[in-house]
Scaffold this motif. Structure first.
Motif, PDB file in Angstrom:
ATOM      1  N   ALA A 246       6.668   6.516   6.706  1.00  0.00           N
ATOM      2  CA  ALA A 246       6.004   5.438   5.038  1.00  0.00           C
ATOM      3  C   ALA A 246       7.051   6.759   4.043  1.00  0.00           C
ATOM      4  O   ALA A 246       7.284   7.548   3.562  1.00  0.00           O
ATOM      5  N   THR A 247       6.600   6.266   2.879  1.00  0.00           N
ATOM      6  CA  THR A 247       7.444   6.992   1.533  1.00  0.00           C
ATOM      7  C   THR A 247       5.876   7.914   1.414  1.00  0.00           C
ATOM      8  O   THR A 247       6.407   9.309   0.880  1.00  0.00           O
ATOM      9  N   VAL A 248       4.942   7.633   1.718  1.00  0.00           N
ATOM     10  CA  VAL A 248       3.508   7.895   1.166  1.00  0.00           C
ATOM     11  C   VAL A 248       3.998   9.994   1.887  1.00  0.00           C
ATOM     12  O   VAL A 248       3.792  11.188   1.614  1.00  0.00           O
TER      13      VAL A 248
ATOM     14  N   THR B 228      -0.552   1.206   6.629  1.00  0.00           N
ATOM     15  CA  THR B 228      -0.086   0.080   6.789  1.00  0.00           C
ATOM     16  C   THR B 228       1.248   0.070   7.282  1.00  0.00           C
ATOM     17  O   THR B 228       2.179  -0.818   7.991  1.00  0.00           O
ATOM     18  N   ASP B 229       2.134   0.988   7.218  1.00  0.00           N
ATOM     19  CA  ASP B 229       3.169   1.257   7.230  1.00  0.00           C
ATOM     20  C   ASP B 229       3.948   1.682   8.497  1.00  0.00           C
ATOM     21  O   ASP B 229       5.385   1.259   8.692  1.00  0.00           O
ATOM     22  N   THR B 230       3.004   1.671   9.220  1.00  0.00           N
ATOM     23  CA  THR B 230       3.356   1.812  10.804  1.00  0.00           C
ATOM     24  C   THR B 230       1.970   1.604  10.911  1.00  0.00           C
ATOM     25  O   THR B 230       2.237   1.350  13.022  1.00  0.00           O
TER      26      THR B 230
ATOM     27  N   ALA C  56       0.747  -1.169  -0.021  1.00  0.00           N
ATOM     28  CA  ALA C  56      -0.132  -0.353  -0.293  1.00  0.00           C
ATOM     29  C   ALA C  56       0.177   1.466   0.125  1.00  0.00           C
ATOM     30  O   ALA C  56       0.129   2.221  -0.233  1.00  0.00           O
ATOM     31  N   ASP C  57       1.697   1.474   0.494  1.00  0.00           N
ATOM     32  CA  ASP C  57       2.779   2.315   0.924  1.00  0.00           C
ATOM     33  C   ASP C  57       3.392   2.056  -0.603  1.00  0.00           C
ATOM     34  O   ASP C  57       3.168   3.287  -1.264  1.00  0.00           O
ATOM     35  N   SER C  58       3.680   1.172  -1.454  1.00  0.00           N
ATOM     36  CA  SER C  58       4.421   1.953  -2.754  1.00  0.00           C
ATOM     37  C   SER C  58       3.650   2.206  -3.679  1.00  0.00           C
ATOM     38  O   SER C  58       3.290   3.123  -4.508  1.00  0.00           O
TER      39      SER C  58
ATOM     40  N   CYS D 161       9.017   4.546  -6.609  1.00  0.00           N
ATOM     41  CA  CYS D 161       8.261   5.221  -5.188  1.00  0.00           C
ATOM     42  C   CYS D 161       8.343   3.973  -4.062  1.00  0.00           C
ATOM     43  O   CYS D 161       8.035   2.788  -4.617  1.00  0.00           O
ATOM     44  N   ASP D 162       9.002   3.927  -3.418  1.00  0.00           N
ATOM     45  CA  ASP D 162       8.732   2.862  -2.054  1.00  0.00           C
ATOM     46  C   ASP D 162      10.566   2.125  -2.440  1.00  0.00           C
ATOM     47  O   ASP D 162      10.070   0.938  -1.734  1.00  0.00           O
ATOM     48  N   ALA D 163      10.751   1.937  -4.106  1.00  0.00           N
ATOM     49  CA  ALA D 163      11.746   1.205  -4.149  1.00  0.00           C
ATOM     50  C   ALA D 163      13.121   1.404  -3.271  1.00  0.00           C
ATOM     51  O   ALA D 163      13.751   2.364  -3.289  1.00  0.00           O
TER      52      ALA D 163
ATOM     53  N   ASP E  44      11.957   7.221  -1.389  1.00  0.00           N
ATOM     54  CA  ASP E  44      11.436   5.952  -0.604  1.00  0.00           C
ATOM     55  C   ASP E  44      12.577   6.523   0.628  1.00  0.00           C
ATOM     56  O   ASP E  44      13.172   7.773   1.657  1.00  0.00           O
ATOM     57  N   HIS E  45      12.055   5.728   1.792  1.00  0.00           N
ATOM     58  CA  HIS E  45      12.135   6.128   3.131  1.00  0.00           C
ATOM     59  C   HIS E  45      13.603   4.948   4.142  1.00  0.00           C
ATOM     60  O   HIS E  45      12.952   4.895   5.457  1.00  0.00           O
ATOM     61  N   HIS E  46      13.771   3.248   2.450  1.00  0.00           N
ATOM     62  CA  HIS E  46      15.059   2.606   3.369  1.00  0.00           C
ATOM     63  C   HIS E  46      16.043   3.436   4.005  1.00  0.00           C
ATOM     64  O   HIS E  46      16.734   3.205   3.652  1.00  0.00           O
ATOM     65  N   ALA E  47      16.799   2.583   5.118  1.00  0.00           N
ATOM     66  CA  ALA E  47      17.582   3.249   5.363  1.00  0.00           C
ATOM     67  C   ALA E  47      19.258   2.725   4.493  1.00  0.00           C
ATOM     68  O   ALA E  47      19.977   2.840   4.561  1.00  0.00           O
TER      69      ALA E  47
END
Ligand code: MN
Length: 332
Positions: free
Chosen positions: A136-138, A166-168, A32-34, A91-93, A116-119
């Motif tokens: 989240a990326t959103v 969903t991401d939280t 859902a975030d992506s 997005c979110d990759a 994106d928000h991935h460390a």
């Protein structure tokens, strides 16, 4: 928005504000975030008159529960994505490889934006809106839309809320600003209960029996993860093919409730000798670091990796990776 990402948000907004043709990509097996990120931007851009398409490499069909977000019918099959897009947005990759067969478009696009928000994201694309502190990326997509001066409508707000909730894990890992964003989205027309129930709280009856069987086979290894404990379960191919990702991907959040284990792992069989493993941590083990040792990635408390072999072999390599990652102080 952190000060570090502000200039990138402004550059992304300027590119998108002037774009006439935009291709937005979600990662493989989009969540859902992506997809919410791609669709929120896509809906806003289409309403400004741009030609817009949203796509992802696999699987063939969009997750059933996310279909209602695509109110303008923007999602197209990967073979409908231009060979050389004018403007590409990922997005979110967490990595180019997460775009699957569409990753090559990063090289052929006239310009590209990564949000994106991935460390574990190494950084890619011409404009990099990368902020690991975003829940989240959103959240970052909302910053870009705000910088473009786009007012939120209900359709855009639903896409953003779907990614945020969903991401939280239902706002349990959301800070004050994410809660304020949620309030803004509800004001813009989101009905949380109507949106969230099909996304997170609805499964076919037959899933309940499978869930019982899978949980009954869960194993607690108290000595794993340097004595912090690991609980794991496996989902056989028969179940990963029979049930939707909406069912299978929620399992790890049930498993993680085991008090005796710091780490939860669900091994999902996706081929004869292939497993996608989802990892969750209660805070002291950086599962993104462990997943990274195994070719995967993610966030400190939620990560994953794909591996070939038997389930026992995958578990053996997981135990080794968890033993190699030093435990951290609990985040306050
Ligand atoms: Mn995300």
């Amino acid at each position: 928005m952190t000060a570090r990402v502000g200039p990138a948000v402004a550059r992304a907004a300027a590119l998108l504000a002037n774009a006439r043709d935009v291709t937005l990509l979600a990662h493989v097996n989009p969540d859902a975030d992506s997809l919410g990120s791609a669709l929120a931007l896509g809906i806003a851009l289409r309403r400004r008159g741009a030609a817009v398409r949203v796509s992802f490499a696999t699987p063939e069909r969009m997750p059933e529960t996310l279909v209602p977000l695509d109110v303008l019918g923007l999602v197209v099959a990967p073979d409908q994505v231009p060979a050389a897009p004018e403007l590409l947005v990922a997005c979110d990759a967490a990595d180019p490889s997460r775009l699957g067969s569409l990753a090559d478009r990063l090289g052929t696009a006239d310009a590209s934006i990564m949000i994106d928000h991935h460390a574990t994201n190494p950084g890619f694309g011409d404009v990099q809106v990368l902020d690991p502190t975003a829940e989240a990326t959103v959240v970052l997509v909302h910053d870009v839309l705000a910088a473009m001066g786009v007012p939120l409508d209900a359709a855009v707000a639903r896409c953003l809320y779907a990614g945020l909730v969903t991401d939280t894990s239902g706002f349990r890992r959301a800070g004050a600003s994410a809660h304020r964003l949620a309030a803004e989205l509800v004001t813009a027309g989101v009905d949380p209960e109507a949106l969230v129930r099909p996304l997170m709280d609805t499964h076919p009856y037959t899933w309940l029996a499978a869930l019982g069987r899978i949980l009954q086979s869960a194993v607690l290894e108290q000595g794993a993860a340097r004595g912090l404990g690991l609980v794991h379960a496996r989902v056989p191919l028969e179940d990963t093919t029979r049930f939707r990702t909406e069912e299978v991907d929620g399992l790890v959040d049930i498993l993680r409730t085991a008090a005796e284990a710091e780490v939860a792992a669900v091994l999902k069989q996706v081929g004869n000798q292939r497993w996608i493993t989802s990892l969750r941590s209660d805070g002291r083990v950086d599962v993104a670091a462990a997943a990274g040792l195994l070719g995967g990635g993610g966030h400190r408390a939620a990560a994953g990796f794909t591996a070939d072999g038997t389930a026992d072999e995958v578990l053996a390599s997981l135990r080794e990776a968890l033993a190699a990652v030093p435990p951290q102080a609990l985040a306050s």
